[in-house]
Design an enzyme around this catalytic site. Structure first.
Site, mmCIF file in Angstrom:
data_model
loop_
_atom_site.group_PDB
_atom_site.id
_atom_site.type_symbol
_atom_site.label_atom_id
_atom_site.label_comp_id
_atom_site.label_asym_id
_atom_site.label_seq_id
_atom_site.Cartn_x
_atom_site.Cartn_y
_atom_site.Cartn_z
ATOM 1 N N PRO A 13 6.246 14.937 57.586
ATOM 2 C CA PRO A 13 6.406 15.209 56.160
ATOM 3 C C PRO A 13 6.535 16.691 55.817
ATOM 4 O O PRO A 13 5.888 17.542 56.411
ATOM 5 C CB PRO A 13 5.145 14.608 55.530
ATOM 6 C CG PRO A 13 4.188 14.405 56.628
ATOM 7 C CD PRO A 13 4.986 14.251 57.882
ATOM 8 N N ASN A 14 7.414 16.919 54.864
ATOM 9 C CA ASN A 14 7.681 18.227 54.263
ATOM 10 C C ASN A 14 8.457 19.191 55.159
ATOM 11 O O ASN A 14 8.831 20.270 54.711
ATOM 12 C CB ASN A 14 6.385 18.887 53.764
ATOM 13 C CG ASN A 14 5.707 18.047 52.716
ATOM 14 O OD1 ASN A 14 6.346 17.561 51.788
ATOM 15 N ND2 ASN A 14 4.415 17.835 52.871
ATOM 16 N N ARG A 21 10.096 26.287 51.824
ATOM 17 C CA ARG A 21 8.656 26.101 51.673
ATOM 18 C C ARG A 21 7.868 27.216 52.363
ATOM 19 O O ARG A 21 8.068 27.480 53.539
ATOM 20 C CB ARG A 21 8.302 24.752 52.312
ATOM 21 C CG ARG A 21 6.850 24.466 52.384
ATOM 22 C CD ARG A 21 6.587 23.188 53.169
ATOM 23 N NE ARG A 21 5.164 22.960 53.242
ATOM 24 C CZ ARG A 21 4.561 22.381 54.252
ATOM 25 N NH1 ARG A 21 5.251 21.950 55.278
ATOM 26 N NH2 ARG A 21 3.264 22.217 54.237
ATOM 27 N N TYR A 26 6.288 29.409 57.391
ATOM 28 C CA TYR A 26 7.275 28.600 58.109
ATOM 29 C C TYR A 26 8.615 29.290 58.344
ATOM 30 O O TYR A 26 9.482 28.740 59.023
ATOM 31 C CB TYR A 26 7.495 27.281 57.358
ATOM 32 C CG TYR A 26 6.233 26.468 57.247
ATOM 33 C CD1 TYR A 26 5.725 25.797 58.349
ATOM 34 C CD2 TYR A 26 5.531 26.392 56.053
ATOM 35 C CE1 TYR A 26 4.558 25.066 58.269
ATOM 36 C CE2 TYR A 26 4.359 25.663 55.952
ATOM 37 C CZ TYR A 26 3.884 25.004 57.063
ATOM 38 O OH TYR A 26 2.727 24.286 56.976
ATOM 39 N N ASN A 78 6.313 17.037 65.772
ATOM 40 C CA ASN A 78 5.578 17.863 64.822
ATOM 41 C C ASN A 78 5.168 16.899 63.715
ATOM 42 O O ASN A 78 5.942 16.623 62.799
ATOM 43 C CB ASN A 78 6.424 19.000 64.259
ATOM 44 C CG ASN A 78 5.625 19.887 63.314
ATOM 45 O OD1 ASN A 78 4.580 19.480 62.815
ATOM 46 N ND2 ASN A 78 6.119 21.081 63.060
ATOM 47 N N ALA A 81 1.444 17.065 58.324
ATOM 48 C CA ALA A 81 0.167 16.638 57.738
ATOM 49 C C ALA A 81 -0.385 15.360 58.370
ATOM 50 O O ALA A 81 -1.598 15.135 58.341
ATOM 51 C CB ALA A 81 0.316 16.457 56.232
ATOM 52 N N GLU A 102 3.036 17.920 71.375
ATOM 53 C CA GLU A 102 2.773 18.134 69.951
ATOM 54 C C GLU A 102 3.098 19.591 69.619
ATOM 55 O O GLU A 102 2.645 20.504 70.310
ATOM 56 C CB GLU A 102 1.298 17.834 69.676
ATOM 57 C CG GLU A 102 0.862 18.021 68.256
ATOM 58 C CD GLU A 102 -0.630 17.742 68.064
ATOM 59 O OE1 GLU A 102 -1.117 18.047 66.965
ATOM 60 O OE2 GLU A 102 -1.306 17.251 68.997
ATOM 61 N N HIS A 104 3.422 22.582 66.470
ATOM 62 C CA HIS A 104 3.143 23.020 65.101
ATOM 63 C C HIS A 104 3.697 24.424 64.920
ATOM 64 O O HIS A 104 3.486 25.290 65.774
ATOM 65 C CB HIS A 104 1.642 23.022 64.811
ATOM 66 C CG HIS A 104 1.042 21.662 64.885
ATOM 67 N ND1 HIS A 104 1.187 20.743 63.873
ATOM 68 C CD2 HIS A 104 0.340 21.058 65.871
ATOM 69 C CE1 HIS A 104 0.578 19.624 64.233
ATOM 70 N NE2 HIS A 104 0.069 19.784 65.434
ATOM 71 N N ARG A 111 -5.917 27.956 59.950
ATOM 72 C CA ARG A 111 -5.682 27.644 58.539
ATOM 73 C C ARG A 111 -6.911 26.947 57.955
ATOM 74 O O ARG A 111 -8.019 27.104 58.450
ATOM 75 C CB ARG A 111 -4.409 26.801 58.420
ATOM 76 C CG ARG A 111 -3.179 27.610 58.888
ATOM 77 C CD ARG A 111 -1.893 26.887 58.705
ATOM 78 N NE ARG A 111 -1.623 26.671 57.284
ATOM 79 C CZ ARG A 111 -0.693 25.840 56.853
ATOM 80 N NH1 ARG A 111 0.056 25.145 57.697
ATOM 81 N NH2 ARG A 111 -0.492 25.685 55.562
#
Length: 149
Positions: A13-14, A21, A26, A78, A81, A102, A104, A111
């Site tokens: 998502p996103n 964004r 990012y 990735n 969320a 995985e 990110h 964070r």
């Protein structure tokens, strides 16, 4: 000649908002530009790269389920969320028994506290976090060296 490696790239998502964004986190490259660059690198590495981006958990799960039939050798995911919330994606990855990395873009451990737990990392072959978009390229390089030998 080395066998072509079939890799599925899943973006959660996103990530469709890359380039717009939170550029300080990012960057300003769009998802389509990233995918194009990854496909160029994949060709050099003898990797066939299939990709999907979805904001819907069930779509990601269905794609993971179909990966076995599609003869996917490796997954790069990735989960965004969903990293911190989706036991269902975890279970799907366990069920298909396809190795995965995985990735990110940001360092999830630097964070907010709620971002520091991943439901996937302990079942992955590895986790690349905080290296920006380069993390995707490192995942491809790793798969090229380790897969199917």
């Amino acid at each position: 000649m080395k066998k072509n490696i079939n890799v599925l790239l899943i973006n959660g998502p996103n990530l469709n908002l890359l380039g717009d964004r939170e550029k300080n986190i990012y960057g300003d490259k769009t998802l389509s530009c990233l995918i194009n660059d990854l496909k160029k690198r994949s060709e050099i590495l003898n990797i066939s790269l299939n990709d999907i981006q979805s904001n819907a958990e069930h779509v990601i799960i269905e794609k993971i389920h179909s990966a076995k039939k599609e003869k996917i050798d490796y997954i790069i995911i990735n989960p965004a969320a969903f990293t911190h919330t989706s036991i269902a994606i975890r279970d799907a990855l366990i069920a298909v028994t396809i190795p995965f990395i995985e990735v990110h873009i940001s360092n999830i451990y630097a964070r907010e506290n709620f971002r520091s737990h991943s439901w996937l990392s302990d079942i992955s072959k590895g986790v690349i976090t905080g290296l920006g978009l380069d993390g995707y390229f490192w995942a491809l390089e790793t798969i090229s060296k380790r897969c199917c030998v």
